[in-house]
Design an enzyme around this catalytic site. Structure first.
Site, PDB file in Angstrom:
ATOM      1  N   CYS B  82      24.226  53.309  76.903  1.00  0.00           N
ATOM      2  CA  CYS B  82      25.279  54.162  76.307  1.00  0.00           C
ATOM      3  C   CYS B  82      25.821  55.376  76.753  1.00  0.00           C
ATOM      4  O   CYS B  82      26.714  55.883  76.428  1.00  0.00           O
ATOM      5  CB  CYS B  82      24.794  54.477  74.694  1.00  0.00           C
ATOM      6  SG  CYS B  82      24.289  53.003  73.925  1.00  0.00           S
ATOM      7  N   CYS B 219      25.114  53.234  60.598  1.00  0.00           N
ATOM      8  CA  CYS B 219      25.014  52.818  62.080  1.00  0.00           C
ATOM      9  C   CYS B 219      26.108  52.918  62.794  1.00  0.00           C
ATOM     10  O   CYS B 219      27.361  52.637  61.957  1.00  0.00           O
ATOM     11  CB  CYS B 219      24.348  51.302  62.044  1.00  0.00           C
ATOM     12  SG  CYS B 219      22.888  50.957  61.254  1.00  0.00           S
ATOM     13  N   SER B 220      26.137  53.052  64.101  1.00  0.00           N
ATOM     14  CA  SER B 220      27.522  52.977  64.955  1.00  0.00           C
ATOM     15  C   SER B 220      28.166  51.966  64.705  1.00  0.00           C
ATOM     16  O   SER B 220      27.324  50.682  64.669  1.00  0.00           O
ATOM     17  CB  SER B 220      27.163  53.364  66.149  1.00  0.00           C
ATOM     18  OG  SER B 220      26.100  52.457  66.938  1.00  0.00           O
ATOM     19  N   HIS B 349      31.897  52.521  68.400  1.00  0.00           N
ATOM     20  CA  HIS B 349      31.037  52.783  69.666  1.00  0.00           C
ATOM     21  C   HIS B 349      31.127  51.559  70.637  1.00  0.00           C
ATOM     22  O   HIS B 349      30.315  50.672  70.823  1.00  0.00           O
ATOM     23  CB  HIS B 349      29.498  53.014  69.156  1.00  0.00           C
ATOM     24  CG  HIS B 349      28.600  53.061  70.297  1.00  0.00           C
ATOM     25  ND1 HIS B 349      28.803  53.799  71.349  1.00  0.00           N
ATOM     26  CD2 HIS B 349      27.276  52.977  70.293  1.00  0.00           C
ATOM     27  CE1 HIS B 349      27.842  53.905  72.225  1.00  0.00           C
ATOM     28  NE2 HIS B 349      26.807  53.239  71.441  1.00  0.00           N
TER      29      HIS B 349
END
Ligand SMILES: [Zn+2]
Lengths: 130, 401
Positions: B82, B219-220, B349
């Site tokens: 990430c 959550c992303s 994301h």
């Protein structure tokens, strides 16, 4: 008697099942996997040491969605076994926040993972409240 | 003394679903947008650093060049989980700092819509005769039997560990849900966010549980998107127009770290130490402290992660992240606004894009161009990402004098 094999090589079966770690003889860092060298001090000598079978639950999650084939829900956590942190599931208790608490006392327990075509039983481990 | 480096142009695409665009289309939109924003062209660029995690190994940089300009410059295709976008940007910054290029270009792009849960490998059929294999001598898959490899589960434990260590064991679920409430509320002002719906704490807690205490909105969000930046050296910037110089944003610090060995770091990933190290290095390089920051974009891949990073980035006193959040400091009208973009939980994301998109957000505020969500008078901001494994990128950005 059925032949048994541990789920992972750092689980030792027998009368008192327990975990073992590779301990760096130079700095004392402990590892559960096969090592090339020590990640802390780069030493290459390791001794096999026993890990306490009792500890405290220092972190957990209750997994409701997992990769295909992994039964849910289950409790995954980290147990502080008197100074050695161990990754494990919390077993033999209901997988909900009412039964699983941060800091609760847990101890090692084993269970059957399955049996292969030759009749060998794989034995896994988890930690149960006590 | 190495030269200062500046962000000359920067761009992020709308995050969300882009069924009609492929990875290169998104990368091209971001890259051409960043070039236009900086008033330069591919002809000026001396280096391209590119990241696309899902296609790592396929050469996104060269595929992009073939659509927007093949000039023969070196391409670095980078991958760092990430932190891939931040790694690409830092690669371009290092090239400029080293004097190897006057201008550098960095891009991160991902197509993730419908990718579902980011987990460890699926369990394949288990062998008929148990044979130990791998570094743990395992005779069967361990994911789900010895802890979890799912990202929501790993980061849930990281947040719970913090709550446990700092004696905030009372109502962690609600605490984390309220962090998520803040980010979803912020997202309503960001037209580029994938999700812009305000959510109540009750809605967040009542949504689908993924890995306690993280429900789905905590959550992303998997989505498609890209972001790109053009960086330039001090001496080159001085030759450009007054408008380009006014809009340029100074890279006051650019830091990348990995996780140093700590007890237990190979049992549960330690996302704390490397973030603390990166923050320390970044504050020192920039000659500023956390109190000087006007806004922070940090890596809230899960609501449970945001809490620990308040502490890791030194935004609060050690161990006081919960009190810090409870004080309202991290809401957009608070002392240190955090994730005014909506964060990964609502902005989305697209993995490799994230580490440049968060810098775009900060730059947009420093330039005074953030419209409805502008943090008034912003002069200094910090952008942080974590790639599990682990890599941490921290950039401190400063408004042109
Ligand atoms: Zn050692």
């Amino acid at each position: 008697m059925t032949q048994q094999i541990p789920l992972v090589d750092y689980l030792v079966l027998g009368d008192t099942p327990h975990l073992v770690a590779h301990e760096c003889t130079t700095c004392g860092a402990r590892f559960f996997d096969r090592r090339n060298a020590c990640a802390s001090c780069f030493g290459t000598q390791f001794a096999t040491v026993g890990v306490s079978s009792e500890g405290e639950l220092e972190a957990f999650t209750i997994v409701s969605f997992a990769a295909p084939g992994v039964p849910v829900p289950f409790v995954a956590g980290v147990v502080d076994c008197r100074g050695t942190s161990v990754r494990a599931n919390v077993i033999n208790t209901a997988p909900d926040p009412e039964h699983v608490k941060l800091g609760m006392k847990v101890r090692l327990a084993t269970y059957s993972v399955g049996t292969d075509d030759e009749g060998t039983e794989a034995v896994g481990f988890g930690f149960e409240p006590f | 003394m190495a030269e200062n480096v500046w962000i000359l142009g920067i761009y992020m695409t709308k995050f969300g679903k882009h069924p009609d665009k492929d990875t290169v289309d998104l990368a091209a939109e971001a890259t051409m947008g960043a070039l236009t924003d900086g008033g330069v062209s591919m002809k000026d660029m001396g280096i391209l650093a590119a990241g696309n995690l899902m296609g790592a190994g396929l050469g996104i940089g060269q595929a992009l060049q073939k659509q927007i300009g093949q000039t023969g410059i070196p391409v670095y295709n980078v991958a760092n989980a990430c932190a891939t976008g931040a790694t690409a940007l830092r690669t371009a910054i290092m090239a400029v700092k080293a004097g190897e290029a006057d201008y550098g270009l960095a891009v991160g792009v991902e197509k993730l819509s419908g990718a579902g849960l980011l987990a460890g490998g699926a369990r394949t059929s288990e062998s008929n005769v148990y044979t130990p294999s791998g570094r743990f001598g395992a005779v069967a898959p361990v994911d789900g039997r010895i802890g979890t490899e799912t990202m929501p589960g790993v980061f849930a434990q990281i947040g719970m560990q913090y709550v446990h260590e700092h004696q905030y064991g009372e109502a962690p679920f609600e605490l984390f849900a309220r962090i998520s409430e803040k980010n979803h509320s912020h997202s309503t002002l960001n037209p580029l966010a994938a999700y812009t719906k305000k959510m109540s704490v009750e809605e967040i807690m009542g949504d689908v549980m993924i890995a306690y205490p993280n429900t789905r909105p905590m959550c992303s969000a998997n989505c498609d998107g890209a972001a790109a930046a053009v960086v330039v050296s001090d001496s080159t910037l001085k030759k450009l127009s007054g408008e380009q110089q006014r809009r340029a944003v100074k890279v006051a610090a650019s830091v990348l770290t990995t996780d140093p060995w700590e007890e237990a770091c190979q049992v549960l990933p330690d996302v704390n130490t490397l973030t603390r190290n990166a923050a320390d290095q970044a504050y020192e390089a920039a000659g500023v402290g956390p109190d000087d920051l006007d806004l922070v974009e940090l890596h809230d891949c899960f609501a449970t992660a945001e809490l620990v990073h308040y502490d890791n980035l030194k935004l609060c006193e050690p161990g006081a992240a919960t009190d810090f959040f409870e004080s309202g400091a991290t809401w957009r009208d608070g002392r240190t606004p955090v994730n005014v973009s909506g964060g990964l939980e609502s902005k989305g994301h697209p993995i490799a894009a994230t580490g440049i998109a968060n810098i775009w957000e900060v730059c947009t505020h420093l330039r005074g161009e953030a419209k409805d969500r502008q943090i008034e008078g912003a002069r200094l901001g910090l952008a942080h990402v974590i790639g599990l494994g682990s890599a941490c990128g921290v950039h401190i950005l400063e408004k042109a004098a």
